[in-house]
Design a protein around this motif. Structure first.
Motif, mmCIF file in Angstrom:
data_model
loop_
_atom_site.group_PDB
_atom_site.id
_atom_site.type_symbol
_atom_site.label_atom_id
_atom_site.label_comp_id
_atom_site.label_asym_id
_atom_site.label_seq_id
_atom_site.Cartn_x
_atom_site.Cartn_y
_atom_site.Cartn_z
ATOM 1 N N TYR A 64 0.814 -1.221 0.000
ATOM 2 C CA TYR A 64 0.000 0.000 0.000
ATOM 3 C C TYR A 64 0.844 1.266 0.000
ATOM 4 O O TYR A 64 0.444 2.291 -0.555
ATOM 5 C CB TYR A 64 -0.980 0.001 1.181
ATOM 6 C CG TYR A 64 -0.396 0.517 2.478
ATOM 7 C CD1 TYR A 64 -0.516 1.870 2.823
ATOM 8 C CD2 TYR A 64 0.287 -0.331 3.350
ATOM 9 C CE1 TYR A 64 0.032 2.354 4.002
ATOM 10 C CE2 TYR A 64 0.826 0.150 4.524
ATOM 11 C CZ TYR A 64 0.704 1.489 4.849
ATOM 12 O OH TYR A 64 1.247 1.965 6.000
ATOM 13 N N LEU A 65 2.015 1.247 0.627
ATOM 14 C CA LEU A 65 2.881 2.430 0.667
ATOM 15 C C LEU A 65 3.229 2.949 -0.722
ATOM 16 O O LEU A 65 3.552 4.118 -0.895
ATOM 17 C CB LEU A 65 4.183 2.121 1.408
ATOM 18 C CG LEU A 65 4.097 1.995 2.913
ATOM 19 C CD1 LEU A 65 5.413 1.498 3.476
ATOM 20 C CD2 LEU A 65 3.695 3.307 3.550
ATOM 21 N N HIS A 66 3.154 2.058 -1.709
ATOM 22 C CA HIS A 66 3.514 2.416 -3.075
ATOM 23 C C HIS A 66 2.296 2.733 -3.946
ATOM 24 O O HIS A 66 2.355 3.664 -4.756
ATOM 25 C CB HIS A 66 4.316 1.293 -3.732
ATOM 26 C CG HIS A 66 5.520 0.881 -2.955
ATOM 27 N ND1 HIS A 66 6.516 1.758 -2.579
ATOM 28 C CD2 HIS A 66 5.896 -0.336 -2.470
ATOM 29 C CE1 HIS A 66 7.448 1.107 -1.899
ATOM 30 N NE2 HIS A 66 7.093 -0.166 -1.823
ATOM 31 N N VAL A 67 1.226 1.973 -3.803
ATOM 32 C CA VAL A 67 0.156 2.048 -4.813
ATOM 33 C C VAL A 67 -1.210 2.506 -4.313
ATOM 34 O O VAL A 67 -2.052 2.885 -5.125
ATOM 35 C CB VAL A 67 -0.003 0.688 -5.537
ATOM 36 C CG1 VAL A 67 1.272 0.339 -6.296
ATOM 37 C CG2 VAL A 67 -0.372 -0.419 -4.570
ATOM 38 N N ASP A 68 -1.452 2.500 -3.021
ATOM 39 C CA ASP A 68 -2.766 2.891 -2.500
ATOM 40 C C ASP A 68 -2.664 4.316 -1.956
ATOM 41 O O ASP A 68 -2.311 4.539 -0.789
ATOM 42 C CB ASP A 68 -3.207 1.915 -1.414
ATOM 43 C CG ASP A 68 -4.625 2.144 -0.930
ATOM 44 O OD1 ASP A 68 -5.129 3.298 -1.022
ATOM 45 O OD2 ASP A 68 -5.235 1.180 -0.440
ATOM 46 N N GLN A 69 -2.992 5.287 -2.801
ATOM 47 C CA GLN A 69 -2.811 6.688 -2.434
ATOM 48 C C GLN A 69 -3.639 7.087 -1.215
ATOM 49 O O GLN A 69 -3.161 7.847 -0.366
ATOM 50 C CB GLN A 69 -3.135 7.588 -3.623
ATOM 51 C CG GLN A 69 -2.104 7.440 -4.733
ATOM 52 C CD GLN A 69 -2.445 8.245 -5.955
ATOM 53 O OE1 GLN A 69 -3.396 7.936 -6.655
ATOM 54 N NE2 GLN A 69 -1.668 9.287 -6.208
ATOM 55 N N GLU A 70 -4.847 6.578 -1.104
ATOM 56 C CA GLU A 70 -5.713 6.928 0.019
ATOM 57 C C GLU A 70 -5.156 6.379 1.336
ATOM 58 O O GLU A 70 -5.042 7.106 2.326
ATOM 59 C CB GLU A 70 -7.119 6.390 -0.238
ATOM 60 C CG GLU A 70 -8.132 6.862 0.781
ATOM 61 C CD GLU A 70 -9.533 6.388 0.413
ATOM 62 O OE1 GLU A 70 -10.121 5.671 1.239
ATOM 63 O OE2 GLU A 70 -10.015 6.733 -0.681
ATOM 64 N N LYS A 71 -4.808 5.107 1.348
ATOM 65 C CA LYS A 71 -4.273 4.497 2.566
ATOM 66 C C LYS A 71 -2.894 5.075 2.906
ATOM 67 O O LYS A 71 -2.591 5.347 4.072
ATOM 68 C CB LYS A 71 -4.198 2.981 2.403
ATOM 69 C CG LYS A 71 -3.808 2.257 3.679
ATOM 70 C CD LYS A 71 -3.924 0.754 3.506
ATOM 71 C CE LYS A 71 -3.526 0.035 4.778
ATOM 72 N NZ LYS A 71 -3.632 -1.420 4.639
ATOM 73 N N ALA A 72 -2.061 5.292 1.884
ATOM 74 C CA ALA A 72 -0.725 5.847 2.120
ATOM 75 C C ALA A 72 -0.801 7.260 2.694
ATOM 76 O O ALA A 72 0.063 7.662 3.485
ATOM 77 C CB ALA A 72 0.083 5.839 0.824
#
Length: 138
Positions: free
Chosen positions: A31-39
């Protein structure tokens, strides 16, 4: 080569599209790389580039300059020593590579070069990455 060559690349912007394409190619969808909302709720406030993404950009950031010094030859990856990802690279950051050939050694059939690398992040005090890259030139 009497003086060891060194250089500094142009600035490159790390985009979310690059990060997503790298995630697809490597199957690393953390998620740190691809999930903008969660990141955005995570430790860095936005997505960050994979360390191996900007490591893989090293050849494109320096080989033309190195070839201008050593000539148009076949250059093979020989390995990486002391690789460290020092600072995260947030999406939309600009990075550039500083490099310095530190040694060359004649070997049967070619020359092995050691190159110190440091990937700079615009506006940051610490580098994104430091390493010693080994190249074998035929």
């Amino acid at each position: 080569m009497s003086q060891m060559p060194a250089g500094c690349s142009d600035w490159f912007t790390i985009t979310q599209e690059q990060i997503n394409l790298f995630a697809e190619a490597t199957h690393d969808h953390q998620y740190l790389h691809v999930d903008q909302e969660k990141a955005a709720r995570g430790p860095f406030g936005k997505t960050i580039a994979h360390g191996f993404l900007y490591l893989s950009m090293v050849p494109s950031m320096m080989l033309d300059d190195l070839m201008a010094v050593i000539g148009e030859k076949t250059i093979l990856n020989y390995g990486v020593n002391r690789l460290r990802f020092v600072s995260p690279v947030p999406v939309d950051s600009r990075i550039r590579l500083n490099w310095q050939v530190t040694s060359q050694e004649q070997q049967s059939g070619g020359t092995r070069y050691a190159v110190d690398l440091s990937t700079e992040i615009e506006g940051y005090d610490k580098p994104a990455m430091v390493a010693e890259w080994l190249l074998y030139v035929l």
